[in-house]
Motif scaffolding. Structure first.
Motif, PDB file in Angstrom:
ATOM      1  N   MET A 306      29.448 -68.002 120.691  1.00  0.00           N
ATOM      2  CA  MET A 306      30.871 -68.336 120.657  1.00  0.00           C
ATOM      3  C   MET A 306      31.249 -69.481 121.588  1.00  0.00           C
ATOM      4  N   TRP A 308      30.952 -72.825 121.987  1.00  0.00           N
ATOM      5  CA  TRP A 308      30.556 -74.108 121.412  1.00  0.00           C
ATOM      6  C   TRP A 308      31.765 -74.810 120.822  1.00  0.00           C
ATOM      7  N   ASP A 309      31.595 -76.079 120.595  1.00  0.00           N
ATOM      8  CA  ASP A 309      32.618 -76.937 119.995  1.00  0.00           C
ATOM      9  C   ASP A 309      31.949 -78.053 119.215  1.00  0.00           C
ATOM     10  N   ILE A 310      32.499 -78.339 118.044  1.00  0.00           N
ATOM     11  CA  ILE A 310      32.134 -79.550 117.312  1.00  0.00           C
ATOM     12  C   ILE A 310      33.428 -80.306 117.103  1.00  0.00           C
ATOM     13  N   GLY A 311      33.447 -81.582 117.448  1.00  0.00           N
ATOM     14  CA  GLY A 311      34.689 -82.314 117.278  1.00  0.00           C
ATOM     15  C   GLY A 311      34.458 -83.793 117.059  1.00  0.00           C
ATOM     16  N   GLY A 312      35.496 -84.467 116.594  1.00  0.00           N
ATOM     17  CA  GLY A 312      35.435 -85.907 116.451  1.00  0.00           C
ATOM     18  C   GLY A 312      35.560 -86.587 117.812  1.00  0.00           C
TER      19      GLY A 312
ATOM     20  N   LEU B 289      37.511 -70.518 116.164  1.00  0.00           N
ATOM     21  CA  LEU B 289      36.945 -69.398 115.416  1.00  0.00           C
ATOM     22  C   LEU B 289      36.745 -68.253 116.398  1.00  0.00           C
ATOM     23  N   ASN B 302      34.623 -83.780 105.898  1.00  0.00           N
ATOM     24  CA  ASN B 302      35.630 -84.270 106.838  1.00  0.00           C
ATOM     25  C   ASN B 302      36.631 -85.169 106.132  1.00  0.00           C
ATOM     26  N   MET B 306      39.241 -88.288 112.937  1.00  0.00           N
ATOM     27  CA  MET B 306      38.370 -88.117 114.099  1.00  0.00           C
ATOM     28  C   MET B 306      38.991 -87.262 115.196  1.00  0.00           C
ATOM     29  N   TRP B 308      39.864 -84.085 115.954  1.00  0.00           N
ATOM     30  CA  TRP B 308      39.799 -82.674 115.593  1.00  0.00           C
ATOM     31  C   TRP B 308      38.673 -81.986 116.354  1.00  0.00           C
ATOM     32  N   ASP B 309      38.750 -80.689 116.377  1.00  0.00           N
ATOM     33  CA  ASP B 309      37.748 -79.855 117.029  1.00  0.00           C
ATOM     34  C   ASP B 309      37.669 -78.529 116.310  1.00  0.00           C
ATOM     35  N   ILE B 310      36.465 -78.036 116.111  1.00  0.00           N
ATOM     36  CA  ILE B 310      36.254 -76.655 115.683  1.00  0.00           C
ATOM     37  C   ILE B 310      35.381 -76.018 116.753  1.00  0.00           C
ATOM     38  N   GLY B 311      35.776 -74.870 117.258  1.00  0.00           N
ATOM     39  CA  GLY B 311      34.963 -74.263 118.299  1.00  0.00           C
ATOM     40  C   GLY B 311      35.101 -72.768 118.332  1.00  0.00           C
ATOM     41  N   GLY B 312      34.183 -72.115 119.021  1.00  0.00           N
ATOM     42  CA  GLY B 312      34.263 -70.678 119.221  1.00  0.00           C
ATOM     43  C   GLY B 312      35.317 -70.352 120.273  1.00  0.00           C
ATOM     44  N   TRP B 313      35.885 -69.172 120.168  1.00  0.00           N
ATOM     45  CA  TRP B 313      36.928 -68.754 121.121  1.00  0.00           C
ATOM     46  C   TRP B 313      36.807 -67.263 121.361  1.00  0.00           C
TER      47      TRP B 313
END
Lengths: 384, 384
Positions: A306, A308-312, B289, B302, B306, B308-313
């Motif tokens: 949990m 982690w991050d993926i982002g632009g 997430l 995508n 640019m 933006w971020d997707i990450g665990g929480w």
């Protein structure tokens, strides 16, 4: 300064029409007179960066390209696929100048002292519309090149150098101690390798082919992981465990690579885990996507907990975030090490008109390693 | 306090053996004596949260479940698929207690004043191993329930309430002005709806079925988007444009949903864009997430630039980040509004032994809306 400055000059423009047709051509526009705080620069060198290609060709399919016009005034037309038109909405019908950065000679200056001080100097520029014979910019945005540096030396003084420096800066400020870079044999990747070596920062280089791995190892890179090797993931995990890298900058921006990097980071961290946590390692793992070399959708199964991050990621918003003072320090380092750390290499130098030649387009649009083109808008032009 | 405290008592344990067999059973362990700063609590209520199921059953395939043992001492066995064993490495061979939170009666207290003050009080607890008849914890970690609140009222006082409050806190601290929540008809989702209504924060609720949409609208929710509706994405874009929401908390954690939300956020932002940028909107768009209701890989093209971020929480690392004082303020709000804003609803109350009954497992492991179970370890036990 003896050259006469024409009343009008050429500038490359890109237009996507509402029906989906792309048109790239040379527009003839009046040469502006600099205001007090501005200078007029005769552009002598401007690189074709991956970041320029998006604006230059939009989402057009170059397989449909048609080359017309004359040798002096070529025109390229191509079709944007229906499915990609949504992403073009914001630019439809606008004839847009292209070229993020460049360098050239200051041939006219406004009345201010700052502008006058630049007259006759070779400067590096940032700010778009660089695929042009002349460009008028604020004096304060110019970077004066050091003695002995040509416009070609300074053409790529902003985008790649600041990007590479900002990556290392971002790594430090976010508390990471080593970093990962993909498409690592690129001009930018080689630059990052030199910065990291100088700064004593461990860098894990990910490349796609054995010859790219060999190139980087030849430059002295210690950690090079080849995606085409069968043991890629275990080699990457070893390199991550050895360096402690928990941040990656990924130029591909598509497919499964970002997820594989996070998975290997987690595997490297779990080697030293002391207690089971069903949420995975508590160490934060970050992948920044700063390019789009791979147009495939991003896909990954979460095997990395949990944290982690993926982002632009984009360099100029990042520089804005760290502020003017920190950014100035990075720029000064670029000027001081322009011909060493931040040297760029080009496969060919072409004119504005050459940019729309079929063979040139095919070469530079491929974005392959070692195939970067430099545009010299001063080339092949009659000096009146 | 008149009840005698036994020398040993039951606690639910989950074990994954190295050969991939899961075994869940009731272990009989000595009842600990509280140290000076501790209290011993007779656990009377502990919810089965989605976050408990991961530890309870690991990656086992419940389709392979075998139910054995006796009515008093049931045992559940099931097989972890070969492909999922990698994620089990950290827990192999460890008999792990389960149950993140619960509530009960303080039946013994250590010598410290803080511990003594809790004797005879009904308290809410956090810290694992709550599927047990007795639990010994530090006095300072207990939340004393308000007058008139039962253990069942306080059983879910931590995970869901703090998660919902921390989401709103995170939204504010990161400069967003409205938020998106998925699986929004859940207990947590209804709680978040009540918090946002009270705080005047706009909430966009995403649900998977029409009856969930109806449930939320019945509670007064203004923005409800049903993924099963053909116009889901345009309805979501409208809601995002109306609220300005640029942060989402996604419980599904898999599939295409996170990418669709970001795409709709970008579409909503582009409605008011003034200038074309090939990098998309400069407004930062965030999806966190926080769950894994959907085990499918995450996938997205995508279409959102640019920024933006997707990450665990996870709630507890987030509370650690904002610090003890801010966290304490959230806890006080939970205690004050336990029977209103933070009320939980349960489909059934079951005993420890019931947890391993086939029909109960089938019901609570499905994680469906309105089907949350409450465990009462005090139930069905002979009080000696």
């Amino acid at each position: 300064m003896a050259d006469k400055i024409p009343a009008s000059a050429l500038q490359l423009h890109s237009l996507v029409k509402p029906d989906g047709e792309l048109e790239v051509r040379l527009a003839e526009l009046p040469v502006p007179s600099p205001r007090d705080h501005e200078v007029l620069v005769r552009v002598q060198a401007a690189p074709l960066n991956p970041s320029d290609l998006g604006l230059l060709f939009g989402a057009a399919d170059l397989g449909t390209a048609r080359y017309g016009g004359t040798a002096d005034r070529p025109v390229l037309n191509a079709q944007v696929p229906e499915t990609a038109m949504k992403s073009m909405q914001g630019r439809l019908g606008q004839s847009l100048p292209v070229g993020n950065e460049g360098a050239g000679l200051v041939v006219r200056a406004g009345a201010s002292a700052a502008a006058q001080a630049l007259l006759g100097k070779t400067v590096a520029l940032l700010g778009g519309a660089m695929y042009a014979q002349y460009r008028c910019v604020a004096a304060e945005t110019c970077l004066v090149l050091p003695e002995g540096a040509s416009a070609a030396d300074g053409a790529s003084a902003f985008v790649n150098p600041l990007t590479a420096l900002a990556m290392v800066e971002n790594m430090r400020r976010d508390g990471h101690r080593a970093l990962v870079h993909t498409a690592a044999a690129s001009n930018l990747g080689q630059m990052l390798h030199r910065i990291c070596r100088q700064d004593g920062v461990a860098l894990v280089n990910i490349v796609r082919r054995p010859e790219q791995a060999a190139l980087l190892r030849g430059l002295g890179a210690q950690y090079v992981c080849d995606m085409s090797a069968p043991d890629f993931e275990s080699a990457l995990t070893d390199a991550l465990a050895a360096t402690g890298a928990t941040i990656a900058f990924d130029a591909t921006g598509g497919g499964r690579l970002a997820g594989r990097i996070l998975g290997c980071m987690e595997a490297a961290l779990s080697r030293t885990a002391v207690e089971y946590s069903r949420y995975g390692s508590t160490t934060h793992k970050q992948v920044f996507l700063y390019g789009r070399l791979d147009a495939a959708p991003i896909e990954f199964a979460n095997t990395f907990g949990m944290a982690w991050d993926i982002g632009g990621w984009l360099v100029f918003p990042y520089l804005q975030k760290i502020g003017a003072e920190a950014t100035q320090a990075l720029k000064q380092r670029v000027a001081a090490e322009l011909k060493t750390t931040f040297a760029s290499h080009y496969a060919a130098e072409i004119s504005l008109a050459d940019m729309l030649r079929p063979d040139a387009v095919a070469a530079y649009a491929a974005r392959t390693t070692g195939n970067k083109y430099l545009v010299n808008p001063d080339r092949g032009m009659a000096r009146s």
